[in-house]
Design a protein around this motif. Structure first.
Motif, PDB file in Angstrom:
ATOM      1  N   LEU A  86       3.994  -8.503  -4.555  1.00 36.17           N
ATOM      2  CA  LEU A  86       4.367  -7.282  -5.267  1.00 36.17           C
ATOM      3  C   LEU A  86       5.509  -7.528  -6.256  1.00 36.17           C
ATOM      4  CD1 LEU A  86       3.699  -4.306  -5.539  1.00 36.17           C
ATOM      5  CD2 LEU A  86       5.262  -3.828  -3.659  1.00 36.17           C
ATOM      6  N   ARG A  87       6.401  -8.460  -5.932  1.00 38.65           N
ATOM      7  CA  ARG A  87       7.540  -8.726  -6.814  1.00 38.65           C
ATOM      8  C   ARG A  87       7.115  -9.312  -8.157  1.00 38.65           C
ATOM      9  NH1 ARG A  87       7.516 -12.138  -2.603  1.00 38.65           N
ATOM     10  NH2 ARG A  87       7.115 -14.358  -3.006  1.00 38.65           N
ATOM     11  N   ASN A 120       5.558  -6.771   0.920  1.00 40.86           N
ATOM     12  CA  ASN A 120       4.616  -6.410  -0.131  1.00 40.86           C
ATOM     13  C   ASN A 120       4.147  -4.957  -0.028  1.00 40.86           C
ATOM     14  OD1 ASN A 120       4.262  -8.972  -1.733  1.00 40.86           O
ATOM     15  ND2 ASN A 120       3.923  -9.740   0.351  1.00 40.86           N
ATOM     16  N   LEU A 140      16.992  -0.447   3.387  1.00 37.62           N
ATOM     17  CA  LEU A 140      16.624  -0.454   1.970  1.00 37.62           C
ATOM     18  C   LEU A 140      17.705   0.200   1.131  1.00 37.62           C
ATOM     19  CD1 LEU A 140      14.073  -1.425   0.417  1.00 37.62           C
ATOM     20  CD2 LEU A 140      13.395   0.970   0.285  1.00 37.62           C
ATOM     21  N   VAL A 199       4.785  -1.343  -8.414  1.00 36.17           N
ATOM     22  CA  VAL A 199       5.410  -0.808  -7.204  1.00 36.17           C
ATOM     23  C   VAL A 199       5.663   0.691  -7.337  1.00 36.17           C
ATOM     24  CG1 VAL A 199       7.757  -1.401  -7.981  1.00 36.17           C
ATOM     25  CG2 VAL A 199       7.288  -1.109  -5.551  1.00 36.17           C
ATOM     26  N   HIS A 213      13.835  -4.656  -5.891  1.00 32.65           N
ATOM     27  CA  HIS A 213      13.745  -5.094  -4.492  1.00 32.65           C
ATOM     28  C   HIS A 213      12.668  -6.172  -4.363  1.00 32.65           C
ATOM     29  CE1 HIS A 213      14.627  -4.654  -0.243  1.00 32.65           C
ATOM     30  NE2 HIS A 213      13.328  -4.678   0.010  1.00 32.65           N
ATOM     31  N   PHE A 263      13.455   0.173  -6.405  1.00 31.78           N
ATOM     32  CA  PHE A 263      12.124  -0.338  -6.057  1.00 31.78           C
ATOM     33  C   PHE A 263      11.724  -1.505  -6.969  1.00 31.78           C
ATOM     34  CE2 PHE A 263       9.845   3.255  -3.534  1.00 31.78           C
ATOM     35  CZ  PHE A 263      10.922   3.297  -2.653  1.00 31.78           C
ATOM     36  N   TRP A 306      10.677  -6.950  -1.833  1.00 31.19           N
ATOM     37  CA  TRP A 306       9.539  -6.496  -1.038  1.00 31.19           C
ATOM     38  C   TRP A 306       8.859  -7.651  -0.296  1.00 31.19           C
ATOM     39  CZ3 TRP A 306       9.750  -1.556  -0.253  1.00 31.19           C
ATOM     40  CH2 TRP A 306      10.229  -0.707  -1.249  1.00 31.19           C
ATOM     41  N   GLN A 363       4.808  -2.926   3.128  1.00 29.13           N
ATOM     42  CA  GLN A 363       6.192  -2.478   3.312  1.00 29.13           C
ATOM     43  C   GLN A 363       6.475  -1.219   2.499  1.00 29.13           C
ATOM     44  OE1 GLN A 363       9.167  -5.342   2.134  1.00 29.13           O
ATOM     45  NE2 GLN A 363      10.867  -4.111   2.920  1.00 29.13           N
ATOM     46  N   VAL A 364       5.972  -1.146   1.271  1.00 34.13           N
ATOM     47  CA  VAL A 364       6.162   0.049   0.436  1.00 34.13           C
ATOM     48  C   VAL A 364       5.547   1.267   1.117  1.00 34.13           C
ATOM     49  CG1 VAL A 364       5.642   1.128  -1.787  1.00 34.13           C
ATOM     50  CG2 VAL A 364       6.180  -1.297  -1.689  1.00 34.13           C
TER      51      VAL A 364
END
Length: 483
Positions: free
Chosen positions: A333-334, A378, A407, A340, A373, A370, A375, A381-382
């Motif tokens: 995801l990053r 990924n 967070l 995100v 972060h 967001f 994550w 987690q969101v």
């Protein structure tokens, strides 16, 4: 005299009066005896066949008859079969090319798949496998030809499964669309939580097998002594507790897709049986005396580096090359930019409806947090973070104080505290003193045992900390006790 009965295959029936004659299948094979065998099998199934023995003759026949399906031996006397395939696909990209290769040339077949081949067959193969590949290729090409005139108006169905409009996800969706049309094995890699099972479902839903079953099996979540039964089934009384016949995942996925998650966690003995299953398309339940044929497409996934698992001896090299035909890597995801925010806002809307709340979106500070972060969990987690917000708050705009403590704290720290540089490895770090001079295998054992001890002897808890499957730790410890 009684006439011999020809095998009947409904999709290969002879056309009725008034129907268009189907285009012939082009067979390019330089061995006369194999030419005769392949042609006979295809003709018995109702197919028209055009045959060539060299690359030059094959290209001429290809231009003449314009086949929808080409059966191509990669080892030709006058030219490399892969080069010939590329010429044919340049002239007619919609052609389905099934490459034929010997056991020692699997790497060549993998290269052909990546260059656009529809499927590959490894000699020797049986009649059912041969005809199944041809029939699947014929069906998928019809779909492709119909979709070709207006590609810009076609919305890929997998777009409904994946959230995110970033460039990495656009590439993934395009790759899924191409892979779904073939029978080739798809090997999905990526970190935990990146959506590997969603990817496998998208491959299935966009394939000619979409009406068939999709069977998912997590190889890391099933005890090794039960995994063979889960995959291939068992018969009643074959072992203690087998009180009834069980078909197994491979048989349940007949005419559909079998998704093997965490494939690198599979025990070596079962890897051998899986390889045989891929080569023969037969399953033999535990305790059964006779195998049965199935028609299954394999999609597998792992959060490991499969090639590293091969190097370490944990995964069979021949199985790796058999499975690693069409690789798809799910990006973390990053690396997906603004995806995100899209994922979080969609989840916020969905969870709000489920919980009977009304939320107005994400505060700009939350959006900024967001985006920066990392994550590590990924997408999963969101979703957990948004679910937490919806359950514990009444509604309104989602602000930093609504986020889970860890967070929110990371957001406050990143705004106020300067980054602290990490010390160089070994620089005044007393924790390394006991490791210097040891082998990597010894260090691995020390770290695993220390982590298990720190968590009260719980292997599952240690596995979560080390980001491995519990079955991996059990297997390693068992190996250490034998040494």
């Amino acid at each position: 005299m009684t006439q011999p009965v020809r095998p009947t295959i409904p999709r290969g029936r002879e056309p009725q009066e008034g129907e268009a004659q189907p285009r012939p299948i082009l067979l390019i094979e330089d061995t006369p005896s194999l030419q005769m065998v392949y042609r006979s099998v295809l003709a018995s199934a109702g197919h028209r066949v055009s045959v060539a023995g060299t690359a030059a003759e094959g290209l001429a026949r290809f231009q003449e008859v314009q086949p929808a399906v080409v059966l191509l031996d990669l080892m030709l006397p006058d030219r490399d079969g892969l080069e010939l395939m590329q010429d044919m696909l340049t002239q007619r990209p919609e052609t389905a090319v099934i490459v034929i290769t010997a056991n020692g040339s699997i790497n060549k077949a993998v290269e052909a798949m990546r260059a656009g081949a529809h499927e590959f067959l490894v000699k020797p193969f049986d009649e059912q496998r041969f005809l199944g590949a041809v029939e699947n290729a014929s069906g998928s090409r019809v779909t492709r030809r119909r979709a070709a005139p207006e590609p810009e108006k076609v919305t890929p169905p997998m777009a409904r499964a994946f959230l995110g409009s970033s460039e990495p996800m656009a590439r993934i969706q395009a790759k899924i669309g191409s892979a779904a049309r073939s029978m080739a094995t798809v090997f999905i890699t990526g970190e935990s939580g990146t959506g590997k099972e969603l990817c496998a479902l998208a491959v299935h839903d966009n394939s000619a097998r979409a009406a068939g079953p999709f069977i998912a099996l997590n190889c890391g979540a099933i005890p090794q002594d039960l995994l063979e039964s889960e995959v291939f089934g068992h018969v009643k009384g074959s072992f203690t507790g087998a009180i009834a016949d069980k078909p197994g995942a491979a048989a349940a996925a007949d005419n559909g897709t079998l998704f093997l998650d965490e494939i690198c966690e599979m025990a070596p003995a079962l890897q051998t049986k899986l390889l045989r299953f891929l080569q023969t398309s037969t399953v033999q339940p535990v305790g059964a005396t006779r195998p049965r044929k199935v028609n299954v497409r394999i999609v597998c996934a792992t959060n490991r580096d499969p090639l590293e698992a091969v190097r370490r001896g944990h995964f069979r090299e021949d199985l790796y090359y058999r499975l690693y035909v069409v690789p798809i890597h799910m990006p973390p995801l990053r690396e997906r930019g603004n995806d995100v925010i899209e994922i979080a806002e969609t989840a916020l809307e969905r969870f709000s409806i489920e919980e009977g709340r009304v939320f107005d979106g994400l505060d700009p500070e939350v959006q900024a947090l967001f985006r920066r972060h990392p994550w590590p969990g990924n997408v999963r987690q969101v979703l957990n973070v948004i679910r937490n917000v919806v359950v514990l708050n009444e509604g309104g705009m989602v602000t930093l104080d609504m986020l889970p403590d860890d967070l929110a704290d990371s957001g406050a720290t990143s705004r106020s505290a300067p980054a602290v540089p990490k010390p160089l490895p070994g620089a005044a770090d007393p924790t390394l003193d006991g490791l210097i001079g040891r082998t990597l295998a010894e260090i691995e054992q020390l770290v695993i045992e220390a982590t298990i001890e720190r968590h009260g002897g719980s292997v599952p808890k240690a596995a979560r900390i080390l980001d491995v499957s519990p079955s991996t730790l059990y297997r390693k410890r068992e190996g250490w006790t034998r040494e």
